[in-house]
Design an enzyme around this catalytic site. Sequence first.
Site, PDB file in Angstrom:
ATOM      1  CB  SER A 163      -0.954  -0.040   1.194  1.00  0.00           C
ATOM      2  OG  SER A 163      -1.991   0.898   1.048  1.00  0.00           O
ATOM      3  CG  ASP A 192      -6.785  -2.176  -3.602  1.00  0.00           C
ATOM      4  OD1 ASP A 192      -7.374  -1.487  -2.756  1.00  0.00           O
ATOM      5  OD2 ASP A 192      -5.583  -2.482  -3.514  1.00  0.00           O
ATOM      6  CG  HIS A 231      -5.845  -2.210   0.106  1.00  0.00           C
ATOM      7  ND1 HIS A 231      -5.093  -1.674  -0.904  1.00  0.00           N
ATOM      8  CD2 HIS A 231      -5.272  -1.797   1.275  1.00  0.00           C
ATOM      9  CE1 HIS A 231      -4.113  -0.944  -0.393  1.00  0.00           C
ATOM     10  NE2 HIS A 231      -4.199  -1.008   0.933  1.00  0.00           N
TER      11      HIS A 231
END
Length: 707
Positions: free
Chosen positions: A559, A644, A679
């Site tokens: 991330s 995501d 995600h």
Amino acid sequence: MKLGGMAFAAAAGLLLSTGTGAQELPKPPVAEKRPHVVKAPFGAERTDEYYWLRDDTRKDPAVLAYLTAENAYADAVLAPTKPVAAKLFAETVSRIKQDDSTVPWLMRGYWYYTRFEAGADYPILARRKGSMDAPEEILLDQQAMAAGKSFFQVAGWAVSQDNRYLAWADDDVGRRQYVVRVKDLATGRMLADTIPNVDEAPVWSNDGKTLFYIDKDPVTLLSKRIKAHAIGTASADDRLVHDEKDDSYYLSITRTSDDKFLCIYLSATVSTEQRCASADDPREFVPIAARERDFEYQADHAGGRWVVRTNWKAPNFRLMTAADADGFKGRAAWKDLVPASADVFIEDFQPFDGFLAIEERSGGNKRLRILPAKGEARHVAADEPAYSMTLDTNPDPASAWLRYRYDSLLSPTATWEVNAATGERRLLKVKAAPGYDPAKYVTERVWVTARDGAKVPVSLIYAKGFRKDGTAALLQEAYGSYGNSYDPEFTPKIASLLDRGMVYALAHIRGGQEMGRAWYEDGRLLKKQNSFNDFIDVTRALVKQGYAAPGRVAATGGSAGGLLMGGIANMAPGDYRVIRARVPFVDAVTTMLDASIPLTTNEYDEWGNPENKAYYDYILGYSPYDNIAARDYPALFVTTGLWDSQVQYYEPAKWVARLRAKKTDANPLVFRIDMTSGHGGKSGRLERHRQEAEWMAFMLQQLGVKE
């Protein structure tokens, strides 16, 4: 000397085996270039030849064909490593107790816990009335609920105050657009009540007749509104409780520790506001203190008083208190309880009737302090140089015992409780790790001096007998954004690396809050470069000190940590043999110029708003996508999820496409797209380890680590 074609494939061991001999790998996918100009409001322009890979519907045949081709190419590149990946997966899973369960906690007459059955990816939520010897009542059988689904997640759950109803939020796409459902625990019957497009778990009013939940914007996915749902009615008729106009705020809703108040918590990067209402009659939510830029606070209630954590005249935060009757009079009514400190950062707290529990950071570690109503404060003891203590589930404010978790790189997670009055500690459980022996390994904390003089803490672990002779392979990990601290904690996969002679390093770089609020401030906005510098400087110091060999260093981050990976790939490619970027935020300028993308408006105070030229130029200076050049890069392993909601799949897709077109090396670039998740990657406790094993096998191959 660069290797290409068959020569490289043979040298790297990347030939596919066929029935008649070896076969050269197929060529990597080549994404079409379609020039597109991205404009900033002040007139700056950039050409983005892969902008077309953005498809918000996720249905464009050309886009899906490209992603499918990348997965096929990844399969081909990773084929030689599959046996090692299978072995690593088996080793990791062998360290996980298949039928494990949590330590039960008592809440309103019931003992609650979750447990796994052998081989299951998803837990069972259960409870027993009065005693753990009572019959088990299964509330959610998540393994059964996930049957036939490629992704499944329960984001949270809540039992009504009368113990009758269970409400939870689940997602079977991976987009974090949850659906709230309700079950009558007295009959086992599912109610017709369903609420779509919700963020996190709902909260009950005290009468058990109303659910309060967060309604998400369907486009930006921002948490925009708080609504109240009366059980037995249609969600279309739900009452609007709060409509947030400022898109820089996230919303959440919770109960105070003593269950007397429901509170809406509004949080931006540098500002918060909390509005509370009586849980008996939650109609009007009143601010504890008015919002103000650069003013943060959070309040909780127990023992007939309000306790407030705030940065008001306290960069590292302090704890203040207000009398019950003064709770809504603003900060003029607050009095110091735990003063501010230049060396100790107060991260969290929980009030009890007879004491206060404080989560704080000092010297790079997270520890606990107990402040009794009478007597001296004391710290909970720790036995290792690098560790983390975290407040656990404590539903009863009248209790004299505080439950907490203890973690380190060396020791599996332990659940303890400590008596606030006497200091007595009781070990409730150590999370089982079959076959793992902590006595075989050593953990230590080292400090690295960064190029500007900052002292960066690093948590290390390696096998006993390891010698700092500069020959080992090393895996280094970090995050360094949002003030999120990456604390040392045990993970079952790491032992497989240590047993093969590797070192694992967790670098606590600026951008987190391991060293206090200033540590975060020095790693955001126009000081973001410090995060990249810290990571690179830690690598170079560990190599210099003999923890690793030059050319045998791997790096990983996800991330915003993926932004870190993209940055170091451009800034210091020669320091790393292989880099894994998981769901990476790598197209920072384009994303931050587009307010329709989820999270963008919430992030202006983290990265800067590139509509301002000063921020535009600074972000452009480190944005991984914008700084790709015709140079040699390390081997790269990039992952994303098609669904995501945090970092859209097209950011890494564009990054990979441009890297393939520009990089001058023959090192493998693997792009793995999970077409069914978001995600967090695949759901399920075992399946995610399979993904990790695939990356680890590739890493071991690139580092030359022997089996």
